[in-house]
Design a protein around this motif. Sequence first.
Motif: not given
Length: 172
Positions: A153-162, A14-23, A25-29
């Motif tokens: 809130a944005r990260v929670a929406a992004l990671l919805d389903g994980l 789940t962590l790997v999937a979340a990292a891929r989603r965040a990347r 989505a254009g999030l940095r850092g």
Amino acid sequence: MTRLVLAEFADPETLVAAARRARQAGLRGLDAHTPFAMEELPEALGFGSTGIRLVMLASGIAGAAFAFWLQWWTAVLDYPVNAGGRPLFSWQVFVMPTFEGGILLATFGGILAFLLTSGLPRLNHPVFDAHGFDRASQDRFFLAIEDPRADGARVAALLDGLAPLSIREVAA
């Protein structure tokens, strides 16, 4: 001002999937904290080559060249000694010190490049003060997002389903 959002997960997939989603989505850092090493995590976080190998190669060549030049200068120009009719420039005896000089400077260059590219020594980071972060060395998997555009809130929406265990903003 940068924001630091910390998402906690129970398993590594789940962590790997979340990292891929965040990347994607254009999030940095992005950074991850896990109790053990994971091969697919650097690629998921978007880590590229650091250039440490090139720095080590360049400093190793420079160290070898300097060691060879120093021996040549000493033996031929500064203090020439005719020992047994041998030539002043007998390069065969210069090989081992040249090799050692190259290895020495390559090692120093690699250590310095590693410290500079990794941001070390950084003795404290705001994520260390987050509640429950000490479990990152035991059984939890954390995704840290340090981006001015990221909020809880944005990260929670992004990671919805994980199904993250928690998503919280940490004072940076």
